[in-house]
Design a protein around this motif. Structure first.
Motif, mmCIF file in Angstrom:
data_model
loop_
_atom_site.group_PDB
_atom_site.id
_atom_site.type_symbol
_atom_site.label_atom_id
_atom_site.label_comp_id
_atom_site.label_asym_id
_atom_site.label_seq_id
_atom_site.Cartn_x
_atom_site.Cartn_y
_atom_site.Cartn_z
ATOM 1 N N UNK A 66 0.791 -1.218 -0.073
ATOM 2 C CA UNK A 66 0.122 -0.083 -0.013
ATOM 3 C C UNK A 66 0.697 1.206 -0.006
ATOM 4 N N UNK A 67 1.858 1.453 0.884
ATOM 5 C CA UNK A 67 2.888 2.428 1.040
ATOM 6 C C UNK A 67 3.551 2.804 -0.438
ATOM 7 N N UNK A 68 4.023 1.701 -1.030
ATOM 8 C CA UNK A 68 4.574 2.049 -2.367
ATOM 9 C C UNK A 68 3.585 2.507 -3.368
ATOM 10 N N UNK A 69 2.421 1.879 -3.581
ATOM 11 C CA UNK A 69 1.605 1.975 -4.622
ATOM 12 C C UNK A 69 1.144 3.708 -4.572
ATOM 13 N N UNK A 70 1.208 3.972 -3.151
ATOM 14 C CA UNK A 70 0.588 5.493 -2.823
ATOM 15 C C UNK A 70 2.113 6.314 -3.400
ATOM 16 N N UNK A 71 3.098 6.032 -2.851
ATOM 17 C CA UNK A 71 4.292 6.788 -3.245
ATOM 18 C C UNK A 71 4.752 6.858 -4.666
ATOM 19 N N UNK A 72 4.492 5.695 -5.355
ATOM 20 C CA UNK A 72 4.742 5.267 -6.609
ATOM 21 C C UNK A 72 3.737 5.091 -7.628
ATOM 22 N N UNK A 73 2.687 6.133 -7.637
ATOM 23 C CA UNK A 73 1.491 5.856 -8.648
ATOM 24 C C UNK A 73 1.516 5.004 -9.930
ATOM 25 N N UNK A 74 2.701 5.003 -10.458
ATOM 26 C CA UNK A 74 2.961 4.232 -11.610
ATOM 27 C C UNK A 74 3.155 2.890 -11.302
ATOM 28 N N UNK A 75 3.372 2.382 -10.189
ATOM 29 C CA UNK A 75 3.457 0.970 -9.979
ATOM 30 C C UNK A 75 1.833 0.287 -9.968
ATOM 31 N N UNK A 76 0.719 1.216 -10.091
ATOM 32 C CA UNK A 76 -0.479 0.655 -9.896
ATOM 33 C C UNK A 76 -0.699 -0.194 -11.222
ATOM 34 N N UNK A 77 -0.435 0.538 -12.279
ATOM 35 C CA UNK A 77 -0.758 -0.212 -13.438
ATOM 36 C C UNK A 77 -0.140 -1.607 -13.406
ATOM 37 N N UNK A 78 1.164 -1.509 -13.102
ATOM 38 C CA UNK A 78 1.949 -2.693 -13.252
ATOM 39 C C UNK A 78 1.456 -3.978 -12.163
ATOM 40 N N UNK A 79 1.108 -3.217 -11.209
ATOM 41 C CA UNK A 79 0.473 -4.186 -10.206
ATOM 42 C C UNK A 79 -0.697 -4.864 -10.615
ATOM 43 N N UNK A 80 -1.557 -3.784 -11.473
ATOM 44 C CA UNK A 80 -2.928 -4.621 -11.901
ATOM 45 C C UNK A 80 -2.629 -5.560 -12.851
ATOM 46 N N UNK A 81 -1.486 -5.353 -13.683
ATOM 47 C CA UNK A 81 -1.102 -6.225 -14.653
ATOM 48 C C UNK A 81 -0.697 -7.672 -14.360
ATOM 49 N N UNK A 82 -0.332 -7.649 -13.015
ATOM 50 C CA UNK A 82 0.185 -9.010 -12.293
ATOM 51 C C UNK A 82 -1.343 -9.488 -11.994
ATOM 52 N N UNK A 83 -1.955 -8.979 -11.333
ATOM 53 C CA UNK A 83 -3.401 -9.294 -10.862
ATOM 54 C C UNK A 83 -4.048 -10.093 -11.991
ATOM 55 N N UNK A 84 -4.121 -9.358 -13.284
ATOM 56 C CA UNK A 84 -4.819 -9.747 -14.445
ATOM 57 C C UNK A 84 -4.072 -10.965 -15.268
#
Length: 86
Positions: A66-84
């Motif tokens: 959660x902390x990194x996703x908030x600090x580095x918003x560009x990680x969110x899209x990458x994170x979602x790609x892993x989830x999908x």
């Protein structure tokens, strides 16, 4: 004059103390994972075993916490790609 081993010990103690005081600043400066752990491994600061263990599931949890996703918003899209799975 101190013997070489004693000088090395004093240097390492001073370096470790300075590192502890600046570890958050160092972590904040490392904005990309690659090649940071590779360099640590290549210079034997971490073992091959420890390097390999960072891929055991704890790395994604730490990287996409959660902390990194908030600090580095560009990680969110990458994170979602892993989830999908894409």
């Amino acid at each position: 004059m101190l013997p070489v081993a004693s000088e090395r010990k004093v240097f390492h103690e001073n370096f470790l103390d300075h590192f502890k005081k600046n570890k958050v600043r160092i972590a904040m400066a490392v904005t990309k994972l690659f090649p940071f752990p590779e360099v640590l491994r290549d210079h034997s600061f971490i073992t091959e075993k420890l390097y390999n263990e960072t891929c055991d599931g704890s790395l994604p949890e730490a990287l996409f916490g959660r902390v990194h996703l908030k600090e580095y918003p560009d990680l969110t899209q990458i994170y979602r790609s892993f989830e999908n799975g894409k």
